[in-house]
Enzyme design. Structure first.
Site, PDB file in Angstrom:
ATOM      1  N   TYR A   1      -2.354  -1.304  10.517  1.00 12.72           N
ATOM      2  CA  TYR A   1      -2.452  -1.628   9.084  1.00 12.72           C
ATOM      3  C   TYR A   1      -1.231  -1.125   8.316  1.00 12.72           C
ATOM      4  O   TYR A   1      -0.610  -1.868   7.540  1.00 12.72           O
ATOM      5  CB  TYR A   1      -3.724  -1.004   8.522  1.00 12.72           C
ATOM      6  CG  TYR A   1      -3.874  -1.104   7.018  1.00 12.72           C
ATOM      7  CD1 TYR A   1      -4.427  -2.245   6.432  1.00 12.72           C
ATOM      8  CD2 TYR A   1      -3.483  -0.061   6.176  1.00 12.72           C
ATOM      9  CE1 TYR A   1      -4.569  -2.341   5.045  1.00 12.72           C
ATOM     10  CE2 TYR A   1      -3.618  -0.149   4.797  1.00 12.72           C
ATOM     11  CZ  TYR A   1      -4.170  -1.285   4.235  1.00 12.72           C
ATOM     12  OH  TYR A   1      -4.314  -1.374   2.871  1.00 12.72           O
TER      13      TYR A   1
ATOM     14  N   SER B   1       0.851  -1.198   0.000  1.00 12.05           N
ATOM     15  CA  SER B   1       0.000   0.000   0.000  1.00 12.05           C
ATOM     16  C   SER B   1       0.878   1.236   0.000  1.00 12.05           C
ATOM     17  O   SER B   1       2.039   1.184   0.430  1.00 12.05           O
ATOM     18  CB  SER B   1      -0.859   0.027   1.264  1.00 12.05           C
ATOM     19  OG  SER B   1      -1.487   1.289   1.422  1.00 12.05           O
TER      20      SER B   1
HETATM   21  P1  NAD Z   1     -11.736  -5.701  -0.385  1.00 12.89           P
HETATM   22  O1  NAD Z   1     -12.379  -5.574   0.930  1.00 12.89           O
HETATM   23  O2  NAD Z   1     -12.596  -5.778  -1.570  1.00 12.89           O
HETATM   24  O3  NAD Z   1     -10.772  -6.967  -0.404  1.00 12.89           O
HETATM   25  C1  NAD Z   1     -10.101  -7.436   0.762  1.00 12.89           C
HETATM   26  C2  NAD Z   1     -10.419  -8.901   0.913  1.00 12.89           C
HETATM   27  O4  NAD Z   1      -9.626  -9.448   1.963  1.00 12.89           O
HETATM   28  C3  NAD Z   1     -11.858  -9.190   1.310  1.00 12.89           C
HETATM   29  O5  NAD Z   1     -12.691  -9.345   0.178  1.00 12.89           O
HETATM   30  C4  NAD Z   1     -11.738 -10.477   2.098  1.00 12.89           C
HETATM   31  O6  NAD Z   1     -12.123 -11.581   1.296  1.00 12.89           O
HETATM   32  C5  NAD Z   1     -10.255 -10.613   2.379  1.00 12.89           C
HETATM   33  N1  NAD Z   1      -9.984 -10.887   3.784  1.00 12.89           N
HETATM   34  C6  NAD Z   1      -9.883  -9.999   4.809  1.00 12.89           C
HETATM   35  N2  NAD Z   1      -9.621 -10.663   5.953  1.00 12.89           N
HETATM   36  C7  NAD Z   1      -9.565 -11.983   5.639  1.00 12.89           C
HETATM   37  C8  NAD Z   1      -9.334 -13.167   6.387  1.00 12.89           C
HETATM   38  N3  NAD Z   1      -9.096 -13.129   7.701  1.00 12.89           N
HETATM   39  N4  NAD Z   1      -9.368 -14.363   5.732  1.00 12.89           N
HETATM   40  C9  NAD Z   1      -9.626 -14.420   4.397  1.00 12.89           C
HETATM   41  N5  NAD Z   1      -9.836 -13.326   3.646  1.00 12.89           N
HETATM   42  C10 NAD Z   1      -9.806 -12.131   4.261  1.00 12.89           C
HETATM   43  O7  NAD Z   1     -10.717  -4.472  -0.510  1.00 12.89           O
HETATM   44  P2  NAD Z   1      -9.488  -4.162  -1.494  1.00 12.89           P
HETATM   45  O8  NAD Z   1      -9.249  -2.728  -1.353  1.00 12.89           O
HETATM   46  O9  NAD Z   1      -9.700  -4.744  -2.823  1.00 12.89           O
HETATM   47  O10 NAD Z   1      -8.276  -4.895  -0.761  1.00 12.89           O
HETATM   48  C11 NAD Z   1      -7.362  -5.727  -1.429  1.00 12.89           C
HETATM   49  C12 NAD Z   1      -5.956  -5.420  -0.953  1.00 12.89           C
HETATM   50  O11 NAD Z   1      -5.591  -4.114  -1.393  1.00 12.89           O
HETATM   51  C13 NAD Z   1      -5.790  -5.414   0.550  1.00 12.89           C
HETATM   52  O12 NAD Z   1      -4.578  -6.076   0.880  1.00 12.89           O
HETATM   53  C14 NAD Z   1      -5.673  -3.946   0.879  1.00 12.89           C
HETATM   54  O13 NAD Z   1      -4.923  -3.716   2.050  1.00 12.89           O
HETATM   55  C15 NAD Z   1      -4.951  -3.445  -0.344  1.00 12.89           C
HETATM   56  N6  NAD Z   1      -5.048  -1.995  -0.545  1.00 12.89           N
HETATM   57  C16 NAD Z   1      -6.259  -1.409  -0.791  1.00 12.89           C
HETATM   58  C17 NAD Z   1      -6.318  -0.035  -0.946  1.00 12.89           C
HETATM   59  C18 NAD Z   1      -7.613   0.669  -1.210  1.00 12.89           C
HETATM   60  O14 NAD Z   1      -7.636   1.898  -1.195  1.00 12.89           O
HETATM   61  N7  NAD Z   1      -8.704  -0.027  -1.463  1.00 12.89           N
HETATM   62  C19 NAD Z   1      -5.145   0.736  -0.844  1.00 12.89           C
HETATM   63  C20 NAD Z   1      -3.943   0.103  -0.605  1.00 12.89           C
HETATM   64  C21 NAD Z   1      -3.904  -1.266  -0.447  1.00 12.89           C
END
Ligand code: NAD
Ligand code: MG
Length: 300
Positions: A206, A193
């Site tokens: 986080y 991130s």
């Molecule tokens: P999202 O909520 O759609 O996806 C995250 C997924 O993580 C969830 O769908 C869930 O299935 C899974 N998850 C969480 N805890 C879990 C557990 N204990 N066991 C199994 N699965 C679990 O959100 P996203 O933004 O698509 O996130 C995907 C990745 O991107 C993450 O690692 C997040 O930290 C990273 N990220 C997102 C952003 C943003 O702005 N959305 C920014 C930087 C990084």
């Protein structure tokens, strides 16, 4: 947004391609459902076009039900890969939409719900994927949890522990279990991130896990090079996913989400999936040990 995005290949102004803030407040409890977001994120359902870049590959994507993971699942399937997705049981509704999209692309879809905070489940997830797909060539570690807290005093030890288990320990457990299955040419892609370099003060636990993921990926890349396996990390800026309104940010921040990056809006999951395709495909053959920002212009 000017017109709906029909494909990602037509030249257009990136500032106008997708919705900008203000967004409506929309609290959900974690992990939430993409199906209930307003506006609905674009995961490439109608816009992603494949070119056979991953023909015959077998991929596992954690968090493949929604957000970035769903966009990667759609892209990988349309590029010719069979895809297993992992998610939490409460996300079955989102997951079934993804299964349908993978199958519509003519590929095999495997849905394996379960909690990555559990070491035994992580090991089983790799074994079940290998059994169901007949191998594993691409591991996308994308699942993550994010819970904002204004003060360190509000962070319980349980929260700190769960964030590290889901974001860091699971990455260790999954990559360790996957290693014996990965042939030369395989790829591991992790999800860090912008918080690894620009930690938000309300995301103490986080942000720390996201810096750990970047370091872990770089160190693992050195080891895996000796096996002909590449390892890279993607560092997203603000992306319009359910992670944010389901406790990842305050609702006030959700309303303004992405408004302060140079492009003036959050990214949509469909805008980051192409990098995961490149890093998994043979076109990325010299790319390893990298941490790649996709931030709408925010300096990483
Ligand atoms: P999202 O909520 O759609 O996806 C995250 C997924 O993580 C969830 O769908 C869930 O299935 C899974 N998850 C969480 N805890 C879990 C557990 N204990 N066991 C199994 N699965 C679990 O959100 P996203 O933004 O698509 O996130 C995907 C990745 O991107 C993450 O690692 C997040 O930290 C990273 N990220 C997102 C952003 C943003 O702005 N959305 C920014 C930087 C990084
Ligand atoms: Mg989800």
């Amino acid at each position: 947004m000017s017109e709906p995005v029909k494909n990602q290949y037509e030249m257009r102004d990136p500032r106008e391609q997708y919705p900008k803030p203000p967004f409506p407040q929309q609290p959900q409890s974690a992990p939430g459902l993409a199906a209930e977001m307003v506006p609905r994120p674009d995961h490439g359902e109608t816009s992603y076009q494949g070119f056979g870049r991953l023909k015959g590959r077998k991929a596992l994507i954690t968090g493949g039900d929604s957000g970035i993971g769903r966009a990667v699942a759609i892209a990988y399937a349309r590029e010719g890969a069979d895809v297993a997705i992992n998610y939490l049981p409460s996300e079955e509704r989102d997951a079934q939409e993804v299964v349908k999209l993978i199958e519509e692309a003519g590929q095999k879809a495997v849905a394996i719900p379960g909690d990555l905070k559990d070491e035994a489940f992580c090991t089983q997830l790799i074994e079940r994927t290998v059994e169901a797909l007949g191998g594993l060539d691409i591991l996308v570690s994308n699942a993550g949890r994010q819970t904002y807290r204004e003060s360190i005093e509000e962070i319980t030890t349980a929260q700190f522990d769960e964030t590290f288990k889901a974001n860091v320990y699971a990455l260790f457990w999954l990559t360790r279990a996957a290693t014996p299955h990965l042939k030369p040419g395989s790829a591991i892609i992790t999800t860090s991130s912008i918080n690894a370099h620009q930690p938000s003060e309300t995301l103490l636990d986080y942000a720390t896990t996201k810096a750990a993921i970047a370091a872990y990926s770089e160190a693992l890349a050195g080891q895996m090079a000796k096996r002909g396996v590449r390892v890279n990390s993607v560092a997203p800026g603000p992306f319009w996913t359910v992670l944010q309104p389901s406790g990842g940010q305050s609702q006030e921040k959700v309303q303004k989400f992405g408004g302060d990056v140079p492009l003036g809006r959050p990214g949509q999951p469909a805008e980051i999936a192409p990098l995961y395709v490149l890093l998994a495909s043979q076109e990325g053959s010299y790319m390893t040990g990298g941490v790649f920002p996709v931030t709408g212009g925010e300096i990483f």
